[in-house]
Design a protein around this motif. Structure first.
Motif, short mmCIF file in Angstrom:
data_model
loop_
_atom_site.label_atom_id
_atom_site.label_comp_id
_atom_site.label_asym_id
_atom_site.label_seq_id
_atom_site.Cartn_x
_atom_site.Cartn_y
_atom_site.Cartn_z
N ASP A 257 -21.92 2.49 -3.06
CA ASP A 257 -21.42 1.08 -2.73
C ASP A 257 -19.93 1.06 -2.27
N VAL A 258 -19.21 0.47 -1.38
CA VAL A 258 -17.90 0.48 -1.41
C VAL A 258 -17.59 -0.99 -1.79
N THR A 259 -16.55 -0.95 -2.39
CA THR A 259 -15.81 -2.19 -3.24
C THR A 259 -14.80 -2.78 -2.52
N LEU A 260 -13.82 -1.81 -2.22
CA LEU A 260 -12.60 -2.05 -1.49
C LEU A 260 -12.30 -1.37 -0.12
N GLU A 261 -12.26 -2.21 0.81
CA GLU A 261 -11.95 -1.78 2.29
C GLU A 261 -10.59 -2.17 2.95
N VAL A 262 -9.60 -1.27 3.38
CA VAL A 262 -8.37 -1.61 3.93
C VAL A 262 -8.34 -1.33 5.20
N GLU A 263 -8.02 -2.05 6.12
CA GLU A 263 -8.24 -1.73 7.50
C GLU A 263 -6.90 -2.16 8.30
N GLY A 264 -6.17 -1.23 8.87
CA GLY A 264 -5.03 -1.06 9.83
C GLY A 264 -3.88 -1.80 9.02
N LEU A 265 -3.72 -1.66 7.86
CA LEU A 265 -2.69 -2.37 7.10
C LEU A 265 -1.21 -1.87 7.52
N THR A 266 -0.42 -2.83 7.83
CA THR A 266 0.85 -2.57 8.34
C THR A 266 2.09 -3.47 7.71
N ALA A 267 3.09 -2.96 7.30
CA ALA A 267 4.06 -3.88 6.96
C ALA A 267 5.14 -4.30 7.95
N PRO A 268 5.63 -5.50 7.51
CA PRO A 268 6.55 -6.18 8.52
C PRO A 268 7.76 -5.31 8.64
N ARG A 273 2.38 2.15 8.20
CA ARG A 273 1.66 1.53 9.19
C ARG A 273 0.39 2.04 9.57
N ASN A 274 -0.55 1.16 9.90
CA ASN A 274 -1.90 1.32 10.28
C ASN A 274 -2.68 2.11 9.31
N ALA A 301 1.66 -4.48 -1.25
CA ALA A 301 1.26 -5.21 -0.10
C ALA A 301 -0.47 -5.58 -0.35
N LEU A 302 -1.13 -4.44 -0.86
CA LEU A 302 -2.59 -4.60 -1.08
C LEU A 302 -3.09 -5.57 -2.16
N ILE A 308 2.12 -8.52 4.49
CA ILE A 308 1.52 -7.95 5.30
C ILE A 308 1.70 -8.43 6.91
N ALA A 309 2.15 -7.47 7.65
CA ALA A 309 2.30 -7.97 9.09
C ALA A 309 0.90 -8.09 10.00
N SER A 310 0.22 -7.03 9.70
CA SER A 310 -1.27 -6.86 10.22
C SER A 310 -2.21 -6.15 9.29
N GLY A 311 -3.53 -6.23 9.71
CA GLY A 311 -4.49 -5.68 8.77
C GLY A 311 -5.36 -6.49 7.93
N ARG A 312 -6.25 -5.77 7.34
CA ARG A 312 -7.13 -6.64 6.73
C ARG A 312 -7.63 -6.08 5.29
N VAL A 313 -7.89 -6.84 4.38
CA VAL A 313 -8.24 -6.17 2.88
C VAL A 313 -9.75 -7.09 2.70
N ARG A 314 -10.65 -5.98 2.37
CA ARG A 314 -12.05 -6.66 2.14
C ARG A 314 -12.51 -6.25 0.94
N LEU A 315 -13.10 -7.09 0.04
CA LEU A 315 -13.65 -6.95 -1.22
C LEU A 315 -15.35 -7.16 -1.16
N ASN A 316 -15.89 -6.12 -1.24
CA ASN A 316 -17.50 -6.27 -1.29
C ASN A 316 -17.88 -6.90 0.06
N GLY A 317 -17.09 -6.52 1.30
CA GLY A 317 -17.64 -7.09 2.60
C GLY A 317 -16.62 -8.25 2.97
N GLN A 318 -16.13 -8.90 2.04
CA GLN A 318 -15.55 -10.27 2.37
C GLN A 318 -14.11 -10.01 2.60
N ASP A 319 -13.63 -10.69 3.77
CA ASP A 319 -12.10 -10.67 3.83
C ASP A 319 -11.32 -11.46 2.72
#
Length: 495
Positions: A257-268, A273-274, A301-302, A308-319
């Motif tokens: 099972d995946v707990t944490l997902e980081v997608e395309g995280l980028t700093a201002p 980057r990404n 940032a996480l 965070i300039a762009s990107g998403r952090v998901r926990l158990n599938g939720q943003d």
């Protein structure tokens, strides 16, 4: 040849805080042109003894002599004026001032009754250049990386023209190249007759740099070696009073099972980057990279500490992309920061208060917190984490390793789902590291996802199921444990 006289002599130095005895009759001589490694576990008294010598702490009893005369500095300035400089383990820079102003704070260069900024910047620049740091001395300190701030502290000491330098964990935040630059400067200082007290938990450094080794345990000097190339095992046995090797515990196999997902995280500010990765339930996910790779910026940032300039952090599938530390904490993501004194503990508050601040929802009853309940709560975690201190004792009186245990205790009391550890064993002795590693594995076995950022390559290899390597703010690759070694990590880190 006649033996030179010591530049510094300590006899029967003792220090107590109330009923707590920290130093027990320490004798020590430092000679010109030598490096004395001062070693011991956290809480052994190394930093307290250094603070006595540098005028930060007054001894309870004992006497010191400097260049043959009585020496009893009551302030760091008095010690500095005498020719004693100290680089502290925890950074002492003033973030709102420029680099040059920090280098000369308290001793500004004057010309015609005015501060001579040009001269200060020129001399500061020379010190920075000697350490390979190419940053304008007029730049404000705020926002610089911990490693760069450490180099500025060292440059500050180099401008003192001191006869004795005390270096307390000077390489804790430095990479290999920066460390070798520092060692070259130390050799030059030795040649000029400067005495150096060198405190480090990186025992492999001692063989390179020390002429003599003094070992402390429980506030007393327990052994002295007249050379630096002493086997690590011998040093460790003297430090802890038993045989001890640095070993990493078995790493649990994570769930699918995946707990944490980081997608395309980028700093201002483009410091990273990404960045994209996923951490499984019960996995220890390491993050490696050279100084300036963006590791600390990413995990801050996480966990909502930086924007965070762009990107998403998901926990158990939720943003749950956090916009503040409070949001991250509410969702079960906690950060044990790199700089524990600045960001981890409130130094002038008690251990109990520090642990309680992160757990007010557990301790509050009808809007009130009783001292009895707070101390009982803290006592449980002081015992669980082996903190050498009492609930009512100020956190600032603890050694660095025990302060780190307080930071861990306050967050793990919340039973988080994701724990982010940024340099978890920085400045922690070999005896205490094993307990931190065991704690990391206990978290993983209980299904907690753990992210470990470390400059210590052996450490990140030893505790991780997988390792993400960063280089210049980019994600260079993710290695499985079976594929990760010194060479494969460094190849990616230098892309």
């Amino acid at each position: 040849m006649t033996t030179p006289s010591p530049i510094l002599s300590l006899r029967d130095i003792r220090k107590s805080y109330g009923q707590i005895k920290v130093l027990h009759g320490v004798d020590l001589d430092i000679y010109p042109g030598e490096v004395v490694a001062l070693l011991g576990e956290n809480g052994a008294g190394k930093s307290t003894l250094s603070n006595v010598i540098s005028g930060t702490v007054m001894p309870t009893s004992g006497e010191m002599k400097w260049l043959g005369a009585a020496y009893a500095p009551t302030t760091p300035r008095e010690a500095m004026d005498a020719g004693v400089g100290m680089i502290h383990q925890e950074l002492k820079l003033l973030p709102q001032l420029s680099i040059a102003e920090n280098v000369f704070v308290g001793r500004y260069l004057m010309k015609g009754g005015r501060v001579d900024r040009k001269a200060m910047e020129e001399r500061a620049q020379a010190g920075l250049k000697r350490l390979g740091l190419d940053i304008p001395p007029s730049r404000q300190v705020e926002g610089l990386s911990t490693a760069n701030q450490q180099l500025i502290e060292i440059a500050k000491a180099l401008t003192l023209n001191a006869r004795l330098l005390i270096l307390d964990e000077p390489t804790a935040a430095l990479g290999g190249d920066e460390t070798q630059l520092l060692f070259r400067q130390i050799e030059r200082l030795k040649a000029d007759g400067v005495g150096i007290i060198y405190i480090s938990h990186r025992l492999e450094e001692i063989r390179q740099i020390a002429d003599r080794i003094v070992v402390m345990r429980d506030g007393a000097k327990v052994q002295e070696f007249d050379r630096g190339d002493v086997p690590v095992r011998t040093i460790v046995e003297a430090m802890v009073g038993r045989s001890l090797e640095r070993m990493f515990p078995a790493i649990p196999v994570p769930a699918e099972d995946v707990t944490l997902e980081v997608e395309g995280l980028t700093a201002p500010d483009d410091s990273f980057r990404n960045i994209s990765f996923a951490v499984k339930k019960g996995e220890v996910f390491g993050i490696a990279g050279l100084m300036g790779a963006g590791r600390t910026e990413l995990v801050r940032a996480l966990t909502g500490a930086d924007p965070i300039a762009s990107g998403r952090v998901r926990l158990n599938g939720q943003d749950i992309t956090p916009r503040s530390p409070a949001e991250a904490i509410r969702n079960g993501i906690v950060l044990v920061p790199e700089d524990r004194k600045l960001q981890g503990v409130v130094l002038h508050h008690s251990i109990a208060e520090n642990i309680g601040y992160a757990n007010l929802d557990e301790l509050t009853s009808n809007g009130w917190i009783t001292s009895k309940k707070l101390h009982a709560f803290a006592d449980d975690f002081i015992k669980k984490f082996g903190v050498k201190g009492k609930a009512g004792q100020n956190a600032g009186e603890l050694s660095g390793g025990n302060q780190q245990k307080v930071v861990l205790a306050k967050w793990l009391a919340r039973n988080p789902r994701v724990v982010v550890l940024d340099e978890p064993t920085r400045g922690i002795d070999v005896g205490a590291r094993s307990s931190i590693y065991a704690l990391i594995m206990d978290l993983a076995r209980n299904g907690v996802s753990v992210i470990v950022v470390s400059s210590d390559l052996e450490e990140v290899l030893g505790v991780s199921n997988r390792i993400m390597v960063m280089a210049q703010g980019k994600q260079a690759g993710i290695l499985d444990r079976k594929d990760a070694n010194d060479v494969s990590v460094m190849e990616l880190a230098t892309l």
